[in-house]
Design a protein around this motif. Structure first.
Motif, PDB file in Angstrom:
ATOM      1  N   GLN A  29       5.359   6.471  -8.585  1.00 35.44           N
ATOM      2  CA  GLN A  29       4.978   6.487  -9.999  1.00 35.44           C
ATOM      3  C   GLN A  29       3.604   5.862 -10.181  1.00 35.44           C
ATOM      4  O   GLN A  29       3.232   4.927  -9.475  1.00 35.44           O
ATOM      5  N   VAL A  30       2.854   6.391 -11.143  1.00 39.79           N
ATOM      6  CA  VAL A  30       1.561   5.819 -11.535  1.00 39.79           C
ATOM      7  C   VAL A  30       1.563   5.693 -13.052  1.00 39.79           C
ATOM      8  O   VAL A  30       1.942   6.615 -13.765  1.00 39.79           O
ATOM      9  N   GLN A  31       1.145   4.520 -13.543  1.00 45.03           N
ATOM     10  CA  GLN A  31       0.997   4.300 -14.990  1.00 45.03           C
ATOM     11  C   GLN A  31      -0.442   3.901 -15.258  1.00 45.03           C
ATOM     12  O   GLN A  31      -0.915   2.890 -14.734  1.00 45.03           O
ATOM     13  N   VAL A  32      -1.138   4.704 -16.055  1.00 46.87           N
ATOM     14  CA  VAL A  32      -2.508   4.408 -16.449  1.00 46.87           C
ATOM     15  C   VAL A  32      -2.490   4.131 -17.946  1.00 46.87           C
ATOM     16  O   VAL A  32      -2.497   5.064 -18.757  1.00 46.87           O
ATOM     17  N   PRO A  33      -2.432   2.850 -18.353  1.00 49.25           N
ATOM     18  CA  PRO A  33      -2.416   2.533 -19.784  1.00 49.25           C
ATOM     19  C   PRO A  33      -3.685   3.023 -20.477  1.00 49.25           C
ATOM     20  O   PRO A  33      -4.768   2.966 -19.901  1.00 49.25           O
ATOM     21  N   THR A  34      -3.515   3.492 -21.698  1.00 50.44           N
ATOM     22  CA  THR A  34      -4.665   3.979 -22.466  1.00 50.44           C
ATOM     23  C   THR A  34      -4.830   3.152 -23.738  1.00 50.44           C
ATOM     24  O   THR A  34      -3.883   2.575 -24.262  1.00 50.44           O
ATOM     25  N   ASP A  35      -6.052   3.124 -24.225  1.00 52.71           N
ATOM     26  CA  ASP A  35      -6.382   2.434 -25.463  1.00 52.71           C
ATOM     27  C   ASP A  35      -5.748   3.188 -26.628  1.00 52.71           C
ATOM     28  O   ASP A  35      -5.838   4.415 -26.708  1.00 52.71           O
ATOM     29  N   ARG A  36      -5.130   2.473 -27.547  1.00 55.78           N
ATOM     30  CA  ARG A  36      -4.454   3.110 -28.686  1.00 55.78           C
ATOM     31  C   ARG A  36      -5.411   3.863 -29.590  1.00 55.78           C
ATOM     32  O   ARG A  36      -5.068   4.904 -30.145  1.00 55.78           O
ATOM     33  N   GLU A  37      -6.616   3.342 -29.766  1.00 54.32           N
ATOM     34  CA  GLU A  37      -7.563   3.962 -30.693  1.00 54.32           C
ATOM     35  C   GLU A  37      -8.336   5.114 -30.075  1.00 54.32           C
ATOM     36  O   GLU A  37      -8.514   6.151 -30.696  1.00 54.32           O
ATOM     37  N   THR A  38      -8.828   4.919 -28.849  1.00 55.68           N
ATOM     38  CA  THR A  38      -9.681   5.946 -28.237  1.00 55.68           C
ATOM     39  C   THR A  38      -8.933   6.900 -27.329  1.00 55.68           C
ATOM     40  O   THR A  38      -9.411   7.993 -27.064  1.00 55.68           O
ATOM     41  N   GLY A  39      -7.773   6.469 -26.817  1.00 50.65           N
ATOM     42  CA  GLY A  39      -7.011   7.314 -25.907  1.00 50.65           C
ATOM     43  C   GLY A  39      -7.547   7.302 -24.480  1.00 50.65           C
ATOM     44  O   GLY A  39      -6.987   7.943 -23.607  1.00 50.65           O
ATOM     45  N   ARG A  40      -8.625   6.568 -24.241  1.00 49.39           N
ATOM     46  CA  ARG A  40      -9.183   6.548 -22.880  1.00 49.39           C
ATOM     47  C   ARG A  40      -8.493   5.470 -22.049  1.00 49.39           C
ATOM     48  O   ARG A  40      -7.965   4.494 -22.588  1.00 49.39           O
ATOM     49  N   PRO A  41      -8.503   5.631 -20.726  1.00 55.85           N
ATOM     50  CA  PRO A  41      -7.890   4.615 -19.855  1.00 55.85           C
ATOM     51  C   PRO A  41      -8.506   3.241 -20.097  1.00 55.85           C
ATOM     52  O   PRO A  41      -9.684   3.122 -20.449  1.00 55.85           O
ATOM     53  N   ARG A  42      -7.707   2.191 -19.898  1.00 56.36           N
ATOM     54  CA  ARG A  42      -8.133   0.822 -20.178  1.00 56.36           C
ATOM     55  C   ARG A  42      -8.780   0.139 -18.974  1.00 56.36           C
ATOM     56  O   ARG A  42      -9.115  -1.034 -19.039  1.00 56.36           O
ATOM     57  N   GLY A  43      -8.926   0.837 -17.861  1.00 59.44           N
ATOM     58  CA  GLY A  43      -9.618   0.257 -16.713  1.00 59.44           C
ATOM     59  C   GLY A  43      -8.711  -0.371 -15.675  1.00 59.44           C
ATOM     60  O   GLY A  43      -9.184  -1.033 -14.764  1.00 59.44           O
ATOM     61  N   PHE A  44      -7.404  -0.149 -15.816  1.00 61.16           N
ATOM     62  CA  PHE A  44      -6.470  -0.622 -14.798  1.00 61.16           C
ATOM     63  C   PHE A  44      -5.264   0.305 -14.778  1.00 61.16           C
ATOM     64  O   PHE A  44      -5.079   1.128 -15.677  1.00 61.16           O
ATOM     65  N   CYS A  45      -4.445   0.172 -13.723  1.00 61.99           N
ATOM     66  CA  CYS A  45      -3.214   0.956 -13.646  1.00 61.99           C
ATOM     67  C   CYS A  45      -2.209   0.247 -12.758  1.00 61.99           C
ATOM     68  O   CYS A  45      -2.518  -0.772 -12.133  1.00 61.99           O
ATOM     69  N   PHE A  46      -1.010   0.793 -12.722  1.00 65.01           N
ATOM     70  CA  PHE A  46       0.049   0.298 -11.857  1.00 65.01           C
ATOM     71  C   PHE A  46       0.545   1.448 -11.003  1.00 65.01           C
ATOM     72  O   PHE A  46       0.701   2.564 -11.493  1.00 65.01           O
ATOM     73  N   VAL A  47       0.782   1.156  -9.724  1.00 68.13           N
ATOM     74  CA  VAL A  47       1.227   2.175  -8.778  1.00 68.13           C
ATOM     75  C   VAL A  47       2.492   1.668  -8.096  1.00 68.13           C
ATOM     76  O   VAL A  47       2.540   0.524  -7.651  1.00 68.13           O
ATOM     77  N   GLU A  48       3.499   2.525  -8.035  1.00 68.15           N
ATOM     78  CA  GLU A  48       4.707   2.213  -7.270  1.00 68.15           C
ATOM     79  C   GLU A  48       4.771   3.159  -6.093  1.00 68.15           C
ATOM     80  O   GLU A  48       4.599   4.367  -6.245  1.00 68.15           O
ATOM     81  N   MET A  49       5.046   2.593  -4.904  1.00 66.27           N
ATOM     82  CA  MET A  49       5.147   3.398  -3.698  1.00 66.27           C
ATOM     83  C   MET A  49       6.560   3.292  -3.151  1.00 66.27           C
ATOM     84  O   MET A  49       7.339   2.439  -3.558  1.00 66.27           O
ATOM     85  N   GLU A  50       6.885   4.166  -2.217  1.00 67.46           N
ATOM     86  CA  GLU A  50       8.239   4.259  -1.678  1.00 67.46           C
ATOM     87  C   GLU A  50       8.701   2.975  -0.991  1.00 67.46           C
ATOM     88  O   GLU A  50       9.822   2.527  -1.196  1.00 67.46           O
ATOM     89  N   THR A  51       7.837   2.381  -0.167  1.00 67.72           N
ATOM     90  CA  THR A  51       8.244   1.183   0.575  1.00 67.72           C
ATOM     91  C   THR A  51       7.226   0.060   0.397  1.00 67.72           C
ATOM     92  O   THR A  51       6.064   0.296   0.056  1.00 67.72           O
ATOM     93  N   GLU A  52       7.682  -1.147   0.675  1.00 67.25           N
ATOM     94  CA  GLU A  52       6.783  -2.294   0.599  1.00 67.25           C
ATOM     95  C   GLU A  52       5.699  -2.202   1.669  1.00 67.25           C
ATOM     96  O   GLU A  52       4.562  -2.617   1.449  1.00 67.25           O
ATOM     97  N   ALA A  53       6.029  -1.640   2.824  1.00 64.13           N
ATOM     98  CA  ALA A  53       5.036  -1.478   3.897  1.00 64.13           C
ATOM     99  C   ALA A  53       3.899  -0.550   3.443  1.00 64.13           C
ATOM    100  O   ALA A  53       2.725  -0.811   3.737  1.00 64.13           O
TER     101      ALA A  53
END
Length: 104
Positions: free
Chosen positions: A29-53
């Motif tokens: 999964q990837v989550q790219v938060p966006t600005d509420r007013e402009t709709g553009r990405p906020r400059g950070f994201c979160f990534v989930e991968m299958e394993t910790e390795a």
């Protein structure tokens, strides 16, 4: 577990992030938060991968790497803190006296 990716370009898309992290394993999964007013990405994201390795390999390879003209900040995401109600402090509701109704 999740990975925090900071200092991203404001033009980044989820597909861009998946393409980069796929080199280190299966991206769940990837989550790219966006600005509420402009709709553009906020400059950070979160990534989930299958394993910790896989997450560890991605962090080690990408932290400090330059991508889309920016030097990435990549590390394990910290758990989100609860954002409960405010207690004490703060000046919500006119508590600083400058605009207090009592003065006029």
């Amino acid at each position: 577990m999740s990975i925090y990716v900071g200092n991203l370009s404001y033009q980044v898309t989820e597909e861009d992030v998946v393409a980069v992290f796929r080199e280190y394993g299966n991206v769940k999964q990837v989550q790219v938060p966006t600005d509420r007013e402009t709709g553009r990405p906020r400059g950070f994201c979160f990534v989930e991968m299958e394993t910790e390795a896989e997450e560890t390999a991605a962090i080690e390879a990408l932290d400090g790497a330059e991508w889309m003209g920016r030097s990435l900040k990549v590390n394990k995401a910290k758990p989100r803190e609860e954002r409960g109600g405010r207690s004490g402090g703060g000046n919500r509701g006119g508590g600083n006296g400058r605009f207090s109704r009592d003065r006029y």
